[in-house]
Design a protein around this motif. Structure first.
Motif, PDB file in Angstrom:
ATOM      1  N   ARG A 158      -0.744 -25.814   2.092  1.00  0.00           N
ATOM      2  CA  ARG A 158      -1.014 -24.457   1.615  1.00  0.00           C
ATOM      3  C   ARG A 158      -0.613 -23.432   2.681  1.00  0.00           C
ATOM      4  O   ARG A 158      -1.457 -22.836   3.329  1.00  0.00           O
ATOM      5  N   GLN A 159       0.683 -23.251   2.859  1.00  0.00           N
ATOM      6  CA  GLN A 159       1.177 -22.243   3.789  1.00  0.00           C
ATOM      7  C   GLN A 159       1.325 -20.911   3.055  1.00  0.00           C
ATOM      8  O   GLN A 159       2.067 -20.826   2.070  1.00  0.00           O
ATOM      9  N   PRO A 160       0.627 -19.874   3.502  1.00  0.00           N
ATOM     10  CA  PRO A 160       0.713 -18.597   2.793  1.00  0.00           C
ATOM     11  C   PRO A 160       2.111 -17.993   2.866  1.00  0.00           C
ATOM     12  O   PRO A 160       2.792 -18.096   3.894  1.00  0.00           O
ATOM     13  N   ALA A 161       2.533 -17.390   1.779  1.00  0.00           N
ATOM     14  CA  ALA A 161       3.840 -16.752   1.735  1.00  0.00           C
ATOM     15  C   ALA A 161       3.904 -15.601   2.732  1.00  0.00           C
ATOM     16  O   ALA A 161       2.910 -14.908   2.979  1.00  0.00           O
ATOM     17  N   ALA A 162       5.088 -15.410   3.316  1.00  0.00           N
ATOM     18  CA  ALA A 162       5.288 -14.269   4.208  1.00  0.00           C
ATOM     19  C   ALA A 162       5.174 -12.977   3.402  1.00  0.00           C
ATOM     20  O   ALA A 162       5.462 -12.945   2.193  1.00  0.00           O
ATOM     21  N   LEU A 163       4.746 -11.922   4.063  1.00  0.00           N
ATOM     22  CA  LEU A 163       4.603 -10.639   3.395  1.00  0.00           C
ATOM     23  C   LEU A 163       5.972 -10.099   2.985  1.00  0.00           C
ATOM     24  O   LEU A 163       6.905 -10.051   3.792  1.00  0.00           O
ATOM     25  N   VAL A 164       6.094  -9.726   1.733  1.00  0.00           N
ATOM     26  CA  VAL A 164       7.325  -9.122   1.234  1.00  0.00           C
ATOM     27  C   VAL A 164       7.372  -7.669   1.686  1.00  0.00           C
ATOM     28  O   VAL A 164       6.399  -6.933   1.514  1.00  0.00           O
ATOM     29  N   PRO A 165       8.473  -7.224   2.287  1.00  0.00           N
ATOM     30  CA  PRO A 165       8.555  -5.817   2.701  1.00  0.00           C
ATOM     31  C   PRO A 165       8.322  -4.879   1.522  1.00  0.00           C
ATOM     32  O   PRO A 165       8.814  -5.118   0.414  1.00  0.00           O
ATOM     33  N   VAL A 166       7.546  -3.831   1.743  1.00  0.00           N
ATOM     34  CA  VAL A 166       7.261  -2.873   0.683  1.00  0.00           C
ATOM     35  C   VAL A 166       7.243  -1.475   1.257  1.00  0.00           C
ATOM     36  O   VAL A 166       6.714  -1.241   2.350  1.00  0.00           O
ATOM     37  N   SER A 167       7.871  -0.563   0.552  1.00  0.00           N
ATOM     38  CA  SER A 167       7.820   0.861   0.898  1.00  0.00           C
ATOM     39  C   SER A 167       6.736   1.497   0.037  1.00  0.00           C
ATOM     40  O   SER A 167       6.904   1.646  -1.183  1.00  0.00           O
ATOM     41  N   ASN A 168       5.615   1.819   0.661  1.00  0.00           N
ATOM     42  CA  ASN A 168       4.452   2.277  -0.097  1.00  0.00           C
ATOM     43  C   ASN A 168       4.778   3.485  -0.978  1.00  0.00           C
ATOM     44  O   ASN A 168       5.244   4.522  -0.484  1.00  0.00           O
ATOM     45  N   GLN A 169       4.518   3.323  -2.272  1.00  0.00           N
ATOM     46  CA  GLN A 169       4.727   4.417  -3.212  1.00  0.00           C
ATOM     47  C   GLN A 169       3.496   5.309  -3.331  1.00  0.00           C
ATOM     48  O   GLN A 169       3.550   6.356  -3.969  1.00  0.00           O
ATOM     49  N   PHE A 170       2.392   4.871  -2.777  1.00  0.00           N
ATOM     50  CA  PHE A 170       1.216   5.705  -2.612  1.00  0.00           C
ATOM     51  C   PHE A 170       0.444   5.122  -1.443  1.00  0.00           C
ATOM     52  O   PHE A 170       0.801   4.083  -0.909  1.00  0.00           O
ATOM     53  N   ASP A 171      -0.593   5.785  -1.023  1.00  0.00           N
ATOM     54  CA  ASP A 171      -1.327   5.313   0.145  1.00  0.00           C
ATOM     55  C   ASP A 171      -2.817   5.339  -0.135  1.00  0.00           C
ATOM     56  O   ASP A 171      -3.297   6.096  -0.989  1.00  0.00           O
ATOM     57  N   LEU A 172      -3.536   4.502   0.575  1.00  0.00           N
ATOM     58  CA  LEU A 172      -4.992   4.534   0.565  1.00  0.00           C
ATOM     59  C   LEU A 172      -5.428   5.083   1.918  1.00  0.00           C
ATOM     60  O   LEU A 172      -5.398   4.389   2.926  1.00  0.00           O
ATOM     61  N   GLN A 173      -5.786   6.365   1.933  1.00  0.00           N
ATOM     62  CA  GLN A 173      -6.154   7.032   3.176  1.00  0.00           C
ATOM     63  C   GLN A 173      -7.602   6.726   3.529  1.00  0.00           C
ATOM     64  O   GLN A 173      -8.502   6.916   2.703  1.00  0.00           O
ATOM     65  N   PRO A 174      -7.881   6.241   4.759  1.00  0.00           N
ATOM     66  CA  PRO A 174      -9.264   5.963   5.153  1.00  0.00           C
ATOM     67  C   PRO A 174     -10.116   7.233   5.138  1.00  0.00           C
ATOM     68  O   PRO A 174      -9.689   8.281   5.628  1.00  0.00           O
ATOM     69  N   VAL A 175     -11.286   7.126   4.557  1.00  0.00           N
ATOM     70  CA  VAL A 175     -12.243   8.235   4.536  1.00  0.00           C
ATOM     71  C   VAL A 175     -13.373   7.956   5.527  1.00  0.00           C
ATOM     72  O   VAL A 175     -13.754   8.814   6.307  1.00  0.00           O
ATOM     73  N   TRP A 176     -13.898   6.752   5.491  1.00  0.00           N
ATOM     74  CA  TRP A 176     -14.893   6.312   6.469  1.00  0.00           C
ATOM     75  C   TRP A 176     -14.907   4.794   6.509  1.00  0.00           C
ATOM     76  O   TRP A 176     -14.423   4.141   5.582  1.00  0.00           O
ATOM     77  N   SER A 177     -15.442   4.254   7.581  1.00  0.00           N
ATOM     78  CA  SER A 177     -15.617   2.808   7.680  1.00  0.00           C
ATOM     79  C   SER A 177     -16.807   2.517   8.574  1.00  0.00           C
ATOM     80  O   SER A 177     -17.165   3.318   9.450  1.00  0.00           O
ATOM     81  N   THR A 178     -17.430   1.383   8.349  1.00  0.00           N
ATOM     82  CA  THR A 178     -18.550   0.942   9.158  1.00  0.00           C
ATOM     83  C   THR A 178     -18.607  -0.580   9.082  1.00  0.00           C
ATOM     84  O   THR A 178     -17.863  -1.197   8.317  1.00  0.00           O
ATOM     85  N   SER A 179     -19.476  -1.176   9.883  1.00  0.00           N
ATOM     86  CA  SER A 179     -19.617  -2.626   9.859  1.00  0.00           C
ATOM     87  C   SER A 179     -21.061  -2.997   9.568  1.00  0.00           C
ATOM     88  O   SER A 179     -21.988  -2.371  10.076  1.00  0.00           O
ATOM     89  N   ILE A 180     -21.226  -4.020   8.754  1.00  0.00           N
ATOM     90  CA  ILE A 180     -22.561  -4.512   8.430  1.00  0.00           C
ATOM     91  C   ILE A 180     -22.806  -5.869   9.070  1.00  0.00           C
ATOM     92  O   ILE A 180     -23.945  -6.335   9.166  1.00  0.00           O
TER      93      ILE A 180
END
Length: 388
Positions: free
Chosen positions: A38-60
């Protein structure tokens, strides 16, 4: 025994430690075999057509080796960790309203309705807190619990590993009802997701390829439908559980079983509309026209909701162990075992964007709420992103 070992070697790595079997050596042989193929596939190059901008993050805190899911109630998100951290977080700012330490290690993430928040320990003890973080009660349910609790209509629904559903009073912890399922000869040792609907019923899967609807008020079974049937000679080959949480869009419910089928049914009656041979332990997501799922090879497939016709298949994430999907807008979101979040087009399955949340597995479905996308990894990072 030889047939059983061969079948075990075909199981995905993520399930190696989760099977209820009596011979530990059998599981060990199967897992060591999986690690080489079970070797994971290499990441396929992608040019982001939109983005997920970080708003906040924390750790539990880390949830590994368990799969914890955050839960949203009102303007807050409730999260937990394996070590016993339990917190209420402001949905918009990410500030912790309160954080408590449950006296024991937890086996599953929290359940909450915004008034009562519960978490379950590895010993089957349910701890409840009010909305200020003050302890309310704790009771034992007599068995291990790996399924996320549901809190609705003043009742806490706990599903135990020995096939019992227990309804507890949310204010006192007193038992209000119990629904017992028959034990299976062999089943997956995983959490069986429960989908609450309108604070009245839950829809959930069962061993043996079945799923059904249960009343929250009294634990009564409203309907039960087989989506698939066990097949094969050995008990391992006949594993056929609907362990992932079903999905719902409009009046259509969809579910998928491991080593079985995917299918959709009428929500009111449970009557199947269609089914197709398929296998998944991560579940389904739906748009008005399509139902999406990823199989144990992480092939992502879209089926037409009305008749099950396959619309597209994406094999670019082979063996990346993608988690439970979320269908939102025109995009399908899912995390993977390396902490990436992938965005596919619902229309044709093409890769639209990718972000790195962190380096640990993301098994829980992203949550869309209040214009934000919430993501929690097994490493304990929870973050809110704004789609741009």
């Amino acid at each position: 025994m030889t047939t059983g070992i061969k079948a075990m070697k075909r199981l995905p790595k993520i399930l190696c430690s989760t099977l209820l079997i009596g011979t530990a050596a059998l599981a060990l042989v199967a897992c060591s075999g999986n690690s080489r193929v079970r070797q994971p596939a290499a990441l396929v190059p992608v040019s982001n057509q939109f983005d997920l901008q970080p708003v906040w993050s924390t750790s539990i805190g880390s949830s590994e080796p368990y799969n914890f899911h955050p839960v949203v109630a009102g303007d807050a998100v409730y999260v937990a960790s394996h070590s016993g951290n339990l917190a209420k977080i402001n949905l918009q700012s990410g500030a912790k309203a309160w954080e408590v330490s449950v006296p024991e290690n937890l086996a599953v993430g929290p359940g909450s309705d915004g008034r009562t928040t519960v978490a379950v320990t590895t010993k089957g003890l349910v701890y409840a807190y009010d909305d200020t973080g003050k302890p309310l009660w704790n009771v034992g349910v007599g068995s291990e619990v790996l399924s996320e609790p549901v809190v609705a209509s003043g009742i806490v629904v706990i599903r135990t590993l020995d096939n019992r559903f227990v309804g507890l009073d949310a204010q006192t912890g007193a038992r209000k009802w119990i629904y017992q399922r028959q034990q299976s000869a062999l089943s997956l040792r995983v959490g069986y997701g429960m989908l609450p609907i309108n604070n009245e019923v839950i829809v959930t899967g069962f061993a043996g390829g079945r799923f059904g609807m249960i009343a929250i008020a009294n634990g009564g079974l409203i309907w039960e439908t087989p989506v698939s049937f066990p097949k094969g000679f050995s008990e391992i080959e006949r594993l056929n559980d609907v362990s992932a949480r079903p999905s719902m869009e409009g009046d259509t419910l969809c579910a998928v079983s491991y080593q079985g089928r995917i299918g959709c049914a009428q929500a009111r009656t449970g009557n199947l509309l269609w089914f197709k041979d398929y296998s998944s332990y991560t579940g389904t997501a739906q748009s008005p026209e399509l139902v999406f799922s990823a199989n144990e090879k992480s092939y992502v497939t879209a089926f037409a909701t009305k008749d099950g016709t396959q619309v597209w298949e994406n094999v670019q994430m082979t063996f990346r162990d993608v988690g439970e999907p979320l269908a939102i807008g025109k995009v399908l979101l899912m995390g993977d075992a390396q902490g990436y979040v992938h965005a596919l087009s619902q229309a044709d399955g093409k890769m639209l964007a990718r972000i790195r949340h962190d380096s640990s597995p993301i098994t829980a479905a992203p949550i869309a709420v209040g214009g934000l996308i919430l993501i929690q990894s097994q490493g304990g990072k929870i973050a809110a992103y704004s789609p741009k």
